[in-house]
Design a protein around this motif. Structure first.
Motif, PDB file in Angstrom:
ATOM      1  N   GLY A  67       0.796  -1.244   0.103  1.00 61.38           N
ATOM      2  CA  GLY A  67       0.066   0.042  -0.106  1.00 61.38           C
ATOM      3  C   GLY A  67       0.976   1.217   0.161  1.00 61.38           C
ATOM      4  N   CYS A  68       1.937   1.203   0.893  1.00 67.97           N
ATOM      5  CA  CYS A  68       2.744   2.498   0.847  1.00 67.97           C
ATOM      6  C   CYS A  68       3.251   2.885  -0.768  1.00 67.97           C
ATOM      7  CB  CYS A  68       3.924   2.238   1.902  1.00 67.97           C
ATOM      8  SG  CYS A  68       3.465   2.328   3.670  1.00 67.97           S
ATOM      9  N   GLY A  69       3.802   1.719  -1.356  1.00 68.43           N
ATOM     10  CA  GLY A  69       4.202   1.805  -2.540  1.00 68.43           C
ATOM     11  C   GLY A  69       3.096   2.537  -3.702  1.00 68.43           C
ATOM     12  N   ILE A  70       1.849   1.914  -3.495  1.00 68.00           N
ATOM     13  CA  ILE A  70       0.940   2.414  -4.450  1.00 68.00           C
ATOM     14  C   ILE A  70       0.543   3.810  -4.138  1.00 68.00           C
ATOM     15  CG2 ILE A  70      -1.436   2.012  -5.035  1.00 68.00           C
ATOM     16  CD1 ILE A  70      -1.148  -1.020  -4.860  1.00 68.00           C
ATOM     17  N   PHE A  71       0.459   4.152  -2.693  1.00 67.72           N
ATOM     18  CA  PHE A  71      -0.193   5.589  -2.434  1.00 67.72           C
ATOM     19  C   PHE A  71       0.993   6.685  -2.656  1.00 67.72           C
ATOM     20  CE2 PHE A  71      -3.547   3.009  -0.828  1.00 67.72           C
ATOM     21  CZ  PHE A  71      -4.865   3.992  -1.103  1.00 67.72           C
ATOM     22  N   GLY A  72       2.253   6.054  -2.238  1.00 66.44           N
ATOM     23  CA  GLY A  72       3.322   7.181  -1.904  1.00 66.44           C
ATOM     24  C   GLY A  72       4.225   7.485  -3.269  1.00 66.44           C
ATOM     25  N   SER A  73       4.194   6.777  -4.207  1.00 63.72           N
ATOM     26  CA  SER A  73       5.412   6.658  -5.359  1.00 63.72           C
ATOM     27  C   SER A  73       5.047   8.100  -6.329  1.00 63.72           C
ATOM     28  CB  SER A  73       5.196   5.641  -6.171  1.00 63.72           C
ATOM     29  OG  SER A  73       5.299   4.178  -5.513  1.00 63.72           O
ATOM     30  N   THR A  74       4.054   8.428  -6.279  1.00 69.38           N
ATOM     31  CA  THR A  74       3.630   9.700  -6.995  1.00 69.38           C
ATOM     32  C   THR A  74       4.446  10.913  -6.378  1.00 69.38           C
ATOM     33  OG1 THR A  74       1.367   8.940  -7.775  1.00 69.38           O
ATOM     34  CG2 THR A  74       1.980  11.426  -7.734  1.00 69.38           C
ATOM     35  N   ALA A  75       4.452  11.110  -5.161  1.00 73.88           N
ATOM     36  CA  ALA A  75       5.219  12.160  -4.511  1.00 73.88           C
ATOM     37  C   ALA A  75       6.550  12.078  -4.538  1.00 73.88           C
ATOM     38  CB  ALA A  75       5.004  12.132  -2.957  1.00 73.88           C
ATOM     39  N   TYR A  76       6.931  10.565  -4.671  1.00 73.78           N
ATOM     40  CA  TYR A  76       8.535  10.404  -4.671  1.00 73.78           C
ATOM     41  C   TYR A  76       8.997  10.660  -6.245  1.00 73.78           C
ATOM     42  CZ  TYR A  76      12.489   7.326  -6.040  1.00 73.78           C
ATOM     43  OH  TYR A  76      13.641   7.083  -6.408  1.00 73.78           O
ATOM     44  N   LEU A  77       8.283  10.337  -7.312  1.00 76.32           N
ATOM     45  CA  LEU A  77       8.405  10.712  -8.572  1.00 76.32           C
ATOM     46  C   LEU A  77       8.373  12.409  -8.888  1.00 76.32           C
ATOM     47  CD1 LEU A  77       6.471   7.815 -10.751  1.00 76.32           C
ATOM     48  CD2 LEU A  77       8.987   8.048 -10.231  1.00 76.32           C
ATOM     49  N   LEU A  78       7.727  12.926  -8.113  1.00 77.46           N
ATOM     50  CA  LEU A  78       7.563  14.244  -8.192  1.00 77.46           C
ATOM     51  C   LEU A  78       8.794  14.898  -7.782  1.00 77.46           C
ATOM     52  CD1 LEU A  78       3.748  15.428  -7.195  1.00 77.46           C
ATOM     53  CD2 LEU A  78       5.118  15.915  -9.429  1.00 77.46           C
ATOM     54  N   ALA A  79       9.585  14.378  -6.719  1.00 78.62           N
ATOM     55  CA  ALA A  79      10.730  14.969  -6.104  1.00 78.62           C
ATOM     56  C   ALA A  79      11.729  14.665  -6.888  1.00 78.62           C
ATOM     57  CB  ALA A  79      10.683  14.241  -4.617  1.00 78.62           C
ATOM     58  N   ILE A  80      12.034  13.422  -7.416  1.00 80.56           N
ATOM     59  CA  ILE A  80      13.064  13.226  -8.335  1.00 80.56           C
ATOM     60  C   ILE A  80      13.105  13.948  -9.803  1.00 80.56           C
ATOM     61  CG2 ILE A  80      13.801  11.081  -7.137  1.00 80.56           C
ATOM     62  CD1 ILE A  80      12.699   9.551  -9.354  1.00 80.56           C
ATOM     63  N   THR A  81      11.760  14.004 -10.387  1.00 78.23           N
ATOM     64  CA  THR A  81      11.647  14.508 -11.756  1.00 78.23           C
ATOM     65  C   THR A  81      11.811  15.923 -11.619  1.00 78.23           C
ATOM     66  OG1 THR A  81       9.330  14.441 -11.723  1.00 78.23           O
ATOM     67  CG2 THR A  81      10.256  12.585 -12.896  1.00 78.23           C
ATOM     68  N   LYS A  82      11.431  16.493 -10.498  1.00 81.66           N
ATOM     69  CA  LYS A  82      11.426  18.035 -10.339  1.00 81.66           C
ATOM     70  C   LYS A  82      12.855  18.581 -10.202  1.00 81.66           C
ATOM     71  CE  LYS A  82       9.472  22.206 -10.004  1.00 81.66           C
ATOM     72  NZ  LYS A  82       9.015  22.912 -10.994  1.00 81.66           N
ATOM     73  N   SER A  83      13.861  17.764  -9.578  1.00 75.67           N
ATOM     74  CA  SER A  83      15.163  18.197  -9.273  1.00 75.67           C
ATOM     75  C   SER A  83      16.110  17.496 -10.305  1.00 75.67           C
ATOM     76  CB  SER A  83      15.537  17.512  -7.860  1.00 75.67           C
ATOM     77  OG  SER A  83      15.739  16.211  -7.858  1.00 75.67           O
ATOM     78  N   ARG A  84      15.870  16.659 -10.773  1.00 79.24           N
ATOM     79  CA  ARG A  84      16.588  16.020 -11.633  1.00 79.24           C
ATOM     80  C   ARG A  84      18.218  16.100 -11.182  1.00 79.24           C
ATOM     81  NH1 ARG A  84      13.000  18.477 -15.742  1.00 79.24           N
ATOM     82  NH2 ARG A  84      11.808  16.858 -16.670  1.00 79.24           N
ATOM     83  N   ALA A  85      18.204  15.606 -10.005  1.00 82.09           N
ATOM     84  CA  ALA A  85      19.809  15.803  -9.552  1.00 82.09           C
ATOM     85  C   ALA A  85      20.215  14.439  -8.741  1.00 82.09           C
ATOM     86  CB  ALA A  85      19.847  17.151  -8.536  1.00 82.09           C
ATOM     87  N   PHE A  86      21.095  14.124  -8.863  1.00 83.90           N
ATOM     88  CA  PHE A  86      21.374  12.793  -7.909  1.00 83.90           C
ATOM     89  C   PHE A  86      21.441  13.090  -6.260  1.00 83.90           C
ATOM     90  CE2 PHE A  86      24.393   9.920  -5.808  1.00 83.90           C
ATOM     91  CZ  PHE A  86      23.822   8.598  -5.972  1.00 83.90           C
ATOM     92  N   GLY A  87      21.058  12.475  -5.730  1.00 80.32           N
ATOM     93  CA  GLY A  87      21.100  12.731  -4.137  1.00 80.32           C
ATOM     94  C   GLY A  87      19.470  13.048  -3.733  1.00 80.32           C
ATOM     95  N   THR A  88      18.500  13.021  -4.642  1.00 84.49           N
ATOM     96  CA  THR A  88      17.259  13.175  -4.108  1.00 84.49           C
ATOM     97  C   THR A  88      16.616  12.354  -3.488  1.00 84.49           C
ATOM     98  OG1 THR A  88      16.845  14.913  -6.197  1.00 84.49           O
ATOM     99  CG2 THR A  88      15.027  14.197  -5.149  1.00 84.49           C
ATOM    100  N   ALA A  89      16.723  11.089  -4.017  1.00 87.75           N
ATOM    101  CA  ALA A  89      16.259   9.786  -3.433  1.00 87.75           C
ATOM    102  C   ALA A  89      16.858   9.468  -2.089  1.00 87.75           C
ATOM    103  CB  ALA A  89      16.121   8.795  -4.487  1.00 87.75           C
TER     104      ALA A  89
END
Length: 217
Positions: A67-89
């Motif tokens: 459930g955490c993966g299904i619900f939380g992944s959108t926020a995770y993807l927003l963070a890494i695609t917005k910054s596009r920088a290593f270290g975000t995750a």
């Protein structure tokens, strides 16, 4: 006769439109770190949606990683695609390690959050932070941090069950022991990865259809 073509033009080869260049990777900026903090807070709110009923109904707890993966992944993807920088995750993983691991006293979660977030960072970077496959795979790997929540039942099983019995009673400890037999660990890992993949696919569709148009990704 000069027909207006450039000297190296081959009339049998059609002219191709210029290919869009992949965005350059950049170092994390102060603004990125602030956004990462915001998206991490959103991520925590989203994963509380499946976590809350799981704590109220213990039989749902083995499915919490899914459930955490299904619900939380959108926020995770927003963070890494917005910054596009290593270290975000990795930063998100460290924040999760502090919030979910230290506060709850589960240091296995600290280890899984840090390891999975670094691996997810490398996967996202391999696709330039915009390739669909690498983003979804990164989401699946990142969600493996949730495995740390059940590792006390697998690695320090007896002492953990004794601690549960002292705090919540022997009946509760026995119910949890029945929910998390040792053979469940591979199932938990597969469900956590699958939850991240499903959530990553759904999140990518949302990013592609809505968030990029709004300038949020």
């Amino acid at each position: 006769m000069n027909d207006g073509r450039t000297p190296d033009h081959n009339p049998q080869q059609p002219l191709r439109p210029p290919q869009p260049q992949r965005p350059q990777r950049q170092a994390l900026r102060t603004r990125d770190v602030i956004l990462i903090g915001v998206y991490t807070a959103v991520y925590l709110v989203l994963i509380s949606i499946p976590a809350a009923p799981a704590h109220l109904i213990p039989v749902l707890m083995p499915f919490m990683g899914l459930g955490c993966g299904i619900f939380g992944s959108t926020a995770y993807l927003l963070a890494i695609t917005k910054s596009r920088a290593f270290g975000t995750a990795t930063i998100i993983g460290i924040l999760l390690a502090l919030l979910m691991g230290v506060i709850h006293g589960n240091y296995f979660t600290v280890a899984t959050a840090i390891v999975s977030s670094i691996a997810a960072d490398l996967l996202a970077r391999s696709g330039g932070y915009q390739t669909k496959g690498s983003l979804i795979a990164s989401s699946g790997v990142f969600n493996l941090w949730t495995v740390g929540m059940v590792l006390p039942y697998m690695i320090t099983r007896q002492s953990h069950l004794r601690s549960l019995a002292e705090r919540y009673g022997a009946d509760y400890a026995q119910r949890m022991a029945n929910l998390f037999p040792l053979w469940m660990l591979p199932v938990i890992i597969v469900m956590a990865f699958a939850g991240g993949i499903i959530g990553g696919w759904l999140g990518y569709r949302l990013l592609d259809r809505h968030f990029r148009r709004a300038g949020l990704a």
